[in-house]
Design a protein around this motif. Structure first.
Motif, PDB file in Angstrom:
ATOM      1  N   ASP A   1       0.850  -1.181   0.000  1.00 26.38           N
ATOM      2  CA  ASP A   1       0.000   0.000   0.000  1.00 26.38           C
ATOM      3  C   ASP A   1       0.890   1.237   0.000  1.00 26.38           C
ATOM      4  O   ASP A   1       1.906   1.290   0.680  1.00 26.38           O
ATOM      5  N   CYS A   2       0.494   2.214  -0.764  1.00 23.74           N
ATOM      6  CA  CYS A   2       1.196   3.493  -0.753  1.00 23.74           C
ATOM      7  C   CYS A   2       0.541   4.393   0.281  1.00 23.74           C
ATOM      8  O   CYS A   2      -0.676   4.322   0.501  1.00 23.74           O
ATOM      9  N   PRO A   3       1.330   5.250   0.923  1.00 25.60           N
ATOM     10  CA  PRO A   3       0.718   6.195   1.852  1.00 25.60           C
ATOM     11  C   PRO A   3      -0.240   7.126   1.106  1.00 25.60           C
ATOM     12  O   PRO A   3      -0.022   7.451  -0.062  1.00 25.60           O
ATOM     13  N   ALA A   4      -1.308   7.532   1.772  1.00 23.00           N
ATOM     14  CA  ALA A   4      -2.304   8.399   1.141  1.00 23.00           C
ATOM     15  C   ALA A   4      -1.711   9.747   0.750  1.00 23.00           C
ATOM     16  O   ALA A   4      -2.088  10.332  -0.260  1.00 23.00           O
ATOM     17  N   GLU A   5      -0.775  10.236   1.559  1.00 19.61           N
ATOM     18  CA  GLU A   5      -0.129  11.514   1.267  1.00 19.61           C
ATOM     19  C   GLU A   5       1.368  11.298   1.104  1.00 19.61           C
ATOM     20  O   GLU A   5       1.966  10.485   1.798  1.00 19.61           O
ATOM     21  N   ASP A   6       1.959  12.046   0.186  1.00 20.72           N
ATOM     22  CA  ASP A   6       3.399  11.960  -0.013  1.00 20.72           C
ATOM     23  C   ASP A   6       4.121  12.556   1.183  1.00 20.72           C
ATOM     24  O   ASP A   6       3.730  13.596   1.700  1.00 20.72           O
ATOM     25  N   GLY A   7       5.183  11.882   1.611  1.00 19.92           N
ATOM     26  CA  GLY A   7       5.978  12.369   2.721  1.00 19.92           C
ATOM     27  C   GLY A   7       7.171  13.172   2.226  1.00 19.92           C
ATOM     28  O   GLY A   7       7.254  13.555   1.050  1.00 19.92           O
ATOM     29  N   GLU A   8       8.111  13.385   3.119  1.00 20.46           N
ATOM     30  CA  GLU A   8       9.311  14.143   2.777  1.00 20.46           C
ATOM     31  C   GLU A   8      10.175  13.381   1.766  1.00 20.46           C
ATOM     32  O   GLU A   8      10.810  13.981   0.913  1.00 20.46           O
ATOM     33  N   HIS A   9      10.183  12.041   1.874  1.00 20.03           N
ATOM     34  CA  HIS A   9      10.987  11.205   0.982  1.00 20.03           C
ATOM     35  C   HIS A   9      10.066  10.300   0.174  1.00 20.03           C
ATOM     36  O   HIS A   9       9.061   9.813   0.686  1.00 20.03           O
ATOM     37  N   PRO A  10      10.399  10.043  -1.080  1.00 20.77           N
ATOM     38  CA  PRO A  10       9.557   9.160  -1.894  1.00 20.77           C
ATOM     39  C   PRO A  10       9.586   7.731  -1.357  1.00 20.77           C
ATOM     40  O   PRO A  10      10.539   7.314  -0.712  1.00 20.77           O
ATOM     41  N   VAL A  11       8.519   6.993  -1.632  1.00 23.14           N
ATOM     42  CA  VAL A  11       8.418   5.587  -1.231  1.00 23.14           C
ATOM     43  C   VAL A  11       8.556   4.733  -2.482  1.00 23.14           C
ATOM     44  O   VAL A  11       7.833   4.925  -3.459  1.00 23.14           O
ATOM     45  N   PHE A  12       9.510   3.794  -2.450  1.00 26.53           N
ATOM     46  CA  PHE A  12       9.753   2.870  -3.545  1.00 26.53           C
ATOM     47  C   PHE A  12       9.597   1.447  -3.019  1.00 26.53           C
ATOM     48  O   PHE A  12       9.866   1.183  -1.847  1.00 26.53           O
ATOM     49  N   PHE A  13       9.191   0.518  -3.874  1.00 26.37           N
ATOM     50  CA  PHE A  13       9.244  -0.898  -3.527  1.00 26.37           C
ATOM     51  C   PHE A  13       9.402  -1.730  -4.782  1.00 26.37           C
ATOM     52  O   PHE A  13       9.073  -1.305  -5.887  1.00 26.37           O
ATOM     53  N   GLU A  14       9.960  -2.921  -4.596  1.00 26.52           N
ATOM     54  CA  GLU A  14      10.302  -3.789  -5.714  1.00 26.52           C
ATOM     55  C   GLU A  14       9.066  -4.388  -6.361  1.00 26.52           C
ATOM     56  O   GLU A  14       8.030  -4.550  -5.723  1.00 26.52           O
ATOM     57  N   ASP A  15       9.197  -4.727  -7.619  1.00 28.36           N
ATOM     58  CA  ASP A  15       8.176  -5.471  -8.335  1.00 28.36           C
ATOM     59  C   ASP A  15       8.441  -6.946  -8.039  1.00 28.36           C
ATOM     60  O   ASP A  15       9.503  -7.457  -8.386  1.00 28.36           O
ATOM     61  N   PRO A  16       7.516  -7.644  -7.393  1.00 23.10           N
ATOM     62  CA  PRO A  16       7.783  -9.035  -7.032  1.00 23.10           C
ATOM     63  C   PRO A  16       7.896  -9.961  -8.230  1.00 23.10           C
ATOM     64  O   PRO A  16       8.435 -11.060  -8.114  1.00 23.10           O
TER      65      PRO A  16
END
Length: 100
Positions: free
Chosen positions: A23-38
């Protein structure tokens, strides 16, 4: 009505499990959120505005989840994620081959 809610609930869970996405956070934070493609070491997801956006690494590179960059295969730490080799570039025909 209760049966319908149970069916819808199961469908939502099945879709979430099948996608395997975080799940991505509803609001963007100070740093971007990345995750791998399984399903592919050569791509990853970036969260923006509450949604995951699929990004393909440049040819010959793979996503390194510890440092959030596309890197060479020997450094990318793909683990069990499949690696799809990049297609070799097609050479341009020379003027001799094209009959000029």
């Amino acid at each position: 009505m209760k049966r319908l809610l149970v069916i819808v609930g199961f469908l939502v869970i099945a879709v979430a499990v099948a996608s395997g996405l975080q799940d991505c956070p509803a609001e963007d934070g100070e740093h971007p959120v990345f995750f791998e493609d399984p399903d592919d070491c050569g791509s990853f997801y970036e969260c923006a505005y509450g949604k995951a956006h699929h990004i393909q690494c440049p040819p010959g590179t793979y996503y390194h989840p510890e440092i959030n960059v596309c890197d060479f295969l020997e450094y990318a730490e793909c683990g069990s994620r499949p690696t799809t080799p990049s297609p070799a570039p097609t050479p341009e025909p020379s003027s001799k081959e094209s009959g000029k």
